[in-house]
Enzyme design. Structure first.
Site, short mmCIF file in Angstrom:
data_model
loop_
_atom_site.label_atom_id
_atom_site.label_comp_id
_atom_site.label_asym_id
_atom_site.label_seq_id
_atom_site.Cartn_x
_atom_site.Cartn_y
_atom_site.Cartn_z
N SER A 1 0.85 -1.24 0.11
CA SER A 1 -0.14 -0.05 -0.02
C SER A 1 0.65 1.18 -0.03
O SER A 1 1.74 1.49 -0.82
CB SER A 1 -0.88 -0.05 1.13
OG SER A 1 -1.91 0.92 1.09
N GLU B 1 -10.18 -3.76 -5.59
CA GLU B 1 -9.44 -2.75 -4.94
C GLU B 1 -9.47 -1.52 -5.63
O GLU B 1 -9.28 -1.37 -7.00
CB GLU B 1 -8.26 -3.03 -4.24
CG GLU B 1 -6.77 -3.24 -5.23
CD GLU B 1 -5.74 -3.58 -4.22
OE1 GLU B 1 -5.56 -2.96 -3.35
OE2 GLU B 1 -5.12 -4.39 -4.76
N HIS C 1 -7.81 -5.35 -0.03
CA HIS C 1 -6.77 -4.53 -0.35
C HIS C 1 -5.65 -5.15 0.73
O HIS C 1 -5.97 -5.44 2.20
CB HIS C 1 -6.93 -3.05 0.07
CG HIS C 1 -5.82 -2.42 0.09
ND1 HIS C 1 -5.20 -1.86 -0.95
CD2 HIS C 1 -5.12 -1.51 1.36
CE1 HIS C 1 -3.81 -1.12 -0.69
NE2 HIS C 1 -4.01 -0.99 0.52
#
Length: 356
Positions: A187, A290, A320
């Protein structure tokens, strides 16, 4: 008065155009990638409940109290994980070593956790770093980089650069050169990974042998289609960031500049918008549902067009960074097996610029 107001509006429009030169990257929206199908599993329902618990933990809270609740909840994800690795705290750089039994400490992974640059820690991501140490047969250094808003975005960037150069010559046993280096993250941490690769290339530092980015953020301009199209299907990011879709993009760009003190078009914050040539073999994982899907696929497509060996592997309908739910999710275990296979191909020289 009217002409003054119109002049101010015109000035803002011109300033936005000059400051944020957002080039259209839709030519890299190629949907021709293989998707790994996912069969229904009771574990998926449990994961959804854990995500809902995260929302409940901060419900009704605002500001710093909400952020601290989120941080505490993320850290709790790592506390209940059974791991085999040896955990060793490190003060400089700040972080922790995660070393699986028998791992070769001359093989090293710098792991940069996610959490929107404002949350997450080495503790919260131990499910991931433990599995990385196993599949890479390496000592993993989980970096505890400085977070926003207490620190500036660039402070975290500097921490990543410092940690990487330190790891080249230091292992858990002390000063010792690395023989195999991997940079990995998820991320927001995946964004730091991709930004770091370009910095290494441009500054004459020994490049990583491989890189792995899990559901990475690659473009803070939020112009990729999935940023809006996948709001309803992203159980984790949708409820938190979906509301941003109602705000005009230029306003979001100015907001990002104010919060990050760096333009959203700057490649340090948006690696997709930099030069992607001469990068090491890189593996990117993403889910079809996502919000950051096209952040991943655009980056891979652009990097391949510039000659870098970047692969993107996608899973169907996963949350995610589903990797953090290992070993609960079978697909998390499949993802780590995929990472192990990728690293084996890197070492045998069989990677290539393709989508798989």
């Amino acid at each position: 008065m009217l002409w003054i107001l119109l002049a101010i509006v015109a000035l803002i429009v011109v300033a936005t155009f000059v400051l944020f030169r957002v080039h259209d990257l839709s030519q890299f929206d190629d949907d021709d990638w293989a998707i790994r199908e996912v069969a229904p599993n009771p574990a998926h329902d449990e994961v959804m409940e854990r995500i809902k618990d995260m929302g409940r933990a901060s419900k009704g809270l605002k500001g710093k109290a909400r952020l601290m609740a989120l941080r505490n909840h993320l850290d709790s994800l790592g506390e209940g994980v059974e791991i085999e690795s040896d955990i060793r705290h490190c003060d400089y750089p700040k972080g922790e070593w995660v070393i699986a039994p028998g791992a070769d400490t001359r093989r090293r992974v710098l792991y940069i956790h996610g959490g929107a640059w404002a949350a997450g820690s080495p503790r919260s991501h131990r499910a991931i770093t433990d599995r990385f140490s196993h599949v890479a047969n390496a000592a993993v250094f989980a970096l505890d980089y400085r977070l926003m808003p207490e620190h500036r975005f660039m402070d975290g960037i500097r921490d990543c650069r410092q940690a990487y150069t330190w790891l080249l010559n230091h292992g858990p046993e002390g000063e010792e050169k690395a023989k195999f280096m991997v940079v990995a993250g998820d991320s927001a941490g995946g964004s730091h990974v991709l930004s770091l690769l370009a910095w290494i290339r441009d500054n004459g530092v020994r490049q990583a042998d491989a890189a792995i980015a899990l559901s990475p953020s690659t473009d803070l301009t939020l112009t990729a289609p999935s940023n809006r199209d996948n709001i309803r299907t992203d159980a984790l990011l949708g409820p938190v960031f979906g509301g941003l879709s109602k705000i005009p993009l230029p306003i979001l760009w100015w907001g990002t500049l104010a919060a990050f003190r760096i333009s959203p078009t700057n490649p340090v914050a948006s690696p997709l918008r930099g030069h992607l040539n001469d990068l090491p073999p890189t593996l990117i994982h993403a889910s079809t549902t996502e919000m950051l899907l096209h952040n991943a696929t655009r980056y891979a497509a652009k990097a391949r067009s510039e000659g870098s060996p970047v692969e993107v592997h996608t899973w169907q309908n996963m949350v995610h960074v589903w990797h953090i739910f290992s070993p609960l999710l079978p697909e998390a275990e499949q993802a780590f097996d995929d990472i192990g296979e990728f690293l084996a191909r890197v070492e045998s020289g069989q990677t290539e610029a393709k989508t798989a």
